[in-house]
Motif scaffolding. Structure first.
Motif, PDB file in Angstrom:
ATOM      1  N   PRO A 248      -3.707   3.508  -8.917  1.00 49.76           N
ATOM      2  CA  PRO A 248      -3.090   4.726  -8.910  1.00 49.76           C
ATOM      3  C   PRO A 248      -1.860   4.820  -9.797  1.00 49.76           C
ATOM      4  O   PRO A 248      -1.592   5.951 -10.000  1.00 49.76           O
TER       5      PRO A 248
ATOM      6  N   CYS B 101       4.948  -6.957  -1.615  1.00 52.28           N
ATOM      7  CA  CYS B 101       4.160  -6.358  -2.348  1.00 52.28           C
ATOM      8  C   CYS B 101       4.534  -5.161  -2.912  1.00 52.28           C
ATOM      9  O   CYS B 101       3.869  -5.038  -4.052  1.00 52.28           O
ATOM     10  N   PHE B 102       5.199  -4.275  -2.357  1.00 58.43           N
ATOM     11  CA  PHE B 102       5.635  -3.109  -3.212  1.00 58.43           C
ATOM     12  C   PHE B 102       6.440  -3.551  -4.418  1.00 58.43           C
ATOM     13  O   PHE B 102       6.068  -2.909  -5.417  1.00 58.43           O
TER      14      PHE B 102
ATOM     15  N   TRP C  51      -6.540  -3.646  -6.166  1.00 63.32           N
ATOM     16  CA  TRP C  51      -6.297  -2.219  -6.017  1.00 63.32           C
ATOM     17  C   TRP C  51      -7.053  -1.790  -4.854  1.00 63.32           C
ATOM     18  O   TRP C  51      -6.665  -0.483  -4.213  1.00 63.32           O
TER      19      TRP C  51
ATOM     20  N   HIS D 277      -7.019  -2.775  -1.967  1.00 64.57           N
ATOM     21  CA  HIS D 277      -6.388  -3.210  -0.703  1.00 64.57           C
ATOM     22  C   HIS D 277      -4.878  -2.638  -0.759  1.00 64.57           C
ATOM     23  O   HIS D 277      -4.027  -2.712   0.316  1.00 64.57           O
ATOM     24  N   ALA D 278      -4.483  -1.994  -1.820  1.00 63.71           N
ATOM     25  CA  ALA D 278      -2.863  -1.970  -2.387  1.00 63.71           C
ATOM     26  C   ALA D 278      -2.455  -0.952  -1.298  1.00 63.71           C
ATOM     27  O   ALA D 278      -1.153  -1.016  -0.975  1.00 63.71           O
ATOM     28  N   ASP D 279      -3.200   0.146  -0.932  1.00 64.34           N
ATOM     29  CA  ASP D 279      -2.688   1.400  -0.171  1.00 64.34           C
ATOM     30  C   ASP D 279      -2.271   0.624   1.238  1.00 64.34           C
ATOM     31  O   ASP D 279      -1.242   0.952   1.904  1.00 64.34           O
ATOM     32  N   ASP D 280      -3.028  -0.266   1.766  1.00 66.62           N
ATOM     33  CA  ASP D 280      -2.685  -1.041   3.034  1.00 66.62           C
ATOM     34  C   ASP D 280      -1.746  -2.134   3.027  1.00 66.62           C
ATOM     35  O   ASP D 280      -1.179  -2.461   4.365  1.00 66.62           O
TER      36      ASP D 280
ATOM     37  N   VAL E 229       1.005  -2.319   0.756  1.00 62.66           N
ATOM     38  CA  VAL E 229       2.255  -2.085   0.030  1.00 62.66           C
ATOM     39  C   VAL E 229       3.521  -1.781   0.811  1.00 62.66           C
ATOM     40  O   VAL E 229       4.646  -1.686   0.310  1.00 62.66           O
ATOM     41  N   ASP E 230       3.279  -1.662   2.104  1.00 58.60           N
ATOM     42  CA  ASP E 230       4.360  -1.399   2.974  1.00 58.60           C
ATOM     43  C   ASP E 230       5.276  -2.792   3.132  1.00 58.60           C
ATOM     44  O   ASP E 230       6.563  -2.833   3.460  1.00 58.60           O
TER      45      ASP E 230
ATOM     46  N   LEU F 160       3.927  -4.186  -7.303  1.00 56.81           N
ATOM     47  CA  LEU F 160       2.947  -3.150  -8.051  1.00 56.81           C
ATOM     48  C   LEU F 160       3.350  -3.365  -9.510  1.00 56.81           C
ATOM     49  O   LEU F 160       2.228  -3.174 -10.132  1.00 56.81           O
TER      50      LEU F 160
END
Length: 415
Positions: free
Chosen positions: A413, A380-381, A368, A370-373, A375-376, A384
């Motif tokens: 999140p 990976c998206f 989590w 590193h998820a924001d970096d 998920v693009d 989630l």
């Protein structure tokens, strides 16, 4: 030119001053003129961008005029001089790629290489070594002009070339043929092809796919030098989407599942039962190598309809859990994904049972972070929701303050 070659080929990296002097001399040899104040300057290193841009542009045009390596009609000897300087020019350009402004004409340079290869194939002589050397040097020049590093230590960080849809699979047929050809005689030439195909996101015609993956498997063998194995691994990651679409071809998919999939692990761990060093490219854990490996395995795991035997790969992934989680590496995101996505029926035993609940929580909590970096990326998206479900399953292990073992607060999140 022998002096220049020796200076640039020395074991220690040449200084900017030496590179600048050699580059200026090469510019003079191919007819490039500069203001006198630049030439007489004692320290010419500040002029490297000017020298590099001028040399690259001039030399590139001359290379395009080399007529596929046929120099018999070169009345001015300009093309012959360029042909003979090709290897030395590459030695000059490679240390200064960061000095020129942008990549130069990738497809045009590749077209020159294609024409050289075509002429080589059409000649009656059985060993056209001069053309083979010329082709290898021209490919090396193409990489340098595209600002692609041939240094094995830096090749993990090469950016994909922004050539979009400017090439079709047919444009690269000759490169796939050359890739297969080099395996039998010149592994260093194959290294350049591996690097080049890796940054171009290779696309093969259907009738070339079997040949491509067969050659790629060969470069992942335990007896192959480490820089070639790693270049093959990066190319495998680049070609991951090619792999996924092969499931409908029974013959090709059999090769992927029985030969290529195990070879991926060999590229990372050539001697699984051997003792690995703490450093060096074949060390137990290598940040860039293992990140590339995990991304590739994660992508294959994301396509759940791919029926693969995961036992050896899961064993490898379990071995590096602690290394990745203790240092909060992005690797943990892909580890969590691999373990959460693999269906139980794809394992002949139950290696996942050896993962403790604490390890599960450590992986998920670091994932989590590193998820924001990450998920693009498409897969990976899409992963989630699975990560959310996995987080709920292991939330009972989380410390009451919501922090992981290192004191960093974990706040998924989507929960």
């Amino acid at each position: 030119m022998m002096v220049i070659s020796n200076l640039l080929s020395s074991p220690s990296s040449p200084s900017n001053q030496i590179v600048a002097n050699c580059t200026l001399l090469a510019c003079v040899m191919v007819g490039i003129q500069f203001e006198k104040k630049v030439i007489v300057r004692i320290d010419k290193s500040s002029a490297l961008p000017q020298f590099a841009d001028a040399l690259l542009a001039k030399f590139q045009k001359a290379l395009w005029a080399c007529n596929r390596g046929d120099l018999s009609e070169d009345s001015t000897n300009v093309a012959r001089r360029v042909w003979n300087l090709l290897k030395v020019i590459c030695l000059m350009l490679e240390p200064v790629t960061h000095h020129y402004r942008h990549p130069f004409h990738v497809m045009q340079n590749l077209d020159v290489c294609r024409k050289i290869y075509s002429r080589m194939q059409s000649l009656e002589q059985s060993h056209p070594w001069e053309l083979l050397d010329g082709l290898q040097n021209a490919l090396r020049f193409t990489l340098a002009a595209a600002k692609v590093s041939r240094d094995p230590a830096h090749s993990w960080n090469n950016q994909y070339l922004g050539i979009g849809d400017s090439h079709s699979p047919e444009d690269l047929d000759w490169l796939i043929d050359y890739f297969n050809y080099t395996y039998s005689y010149n592994q260093e030439g194959a290294f350049d092809v591996l690097v080049l195909l890796g940054v171009m996101k290779v696309r093969c015609r259907p009738d070339k796919q079997h040949q491509f993956f067969e050659s790629l498997i060969g470069y992942m063998g335990s007896d192959i030098p480490v820089h070639l194995r790693h270049a093959a691994l990066r190319l495998a990651y680049s070609a991951q989407e090619e792999m996924v679409v092969l499931i409908d071809d029974a013959r090709l998919w059999h090769m992927i599942s029985t030969e290529f999939f195990p070879a991926i692990l060999t590229a990372v761990c050539p001697q699984p039962c051997g003792t690995l060093s703490d450093d060096g490219p074949d060390c137990f854990f290598h940040y860039d190598r293992d990140l590339c490996y995990l991304k590739l395995i994660f992508t294959l795991a994301s396509n759940r309809y791919l029926h693969l035997c995961w036992d050896s790969h899961t064993d490898r992934c379990i071995q590096i859990i602690a290394e990745c989680c203790e240092s909060h590496m992005p690797h943990a995101f892909y580890l969590a994904g691999i373990f959460l996505l693999i269906a139980p029926e794809q394992l002949s035993d139950t290696p996942l049972d050896s993962i403790t609940e604490q390890q599960w929580w450590d992986m998920i909590s670091v994932a989590w972070l590193h998820a924001d970096d990450i998920v693009d990326e498409k897969h990976c998206f899409e992963f989630l929701p699975v990560l959310v479900h996995g987080t709920k399953n292991y939330m009972h292990i989380a410390p009451e303050n919501g922090e992981n073992q290192s004191g960093e607060r974990v706040s998924p999140p989507l929960l």
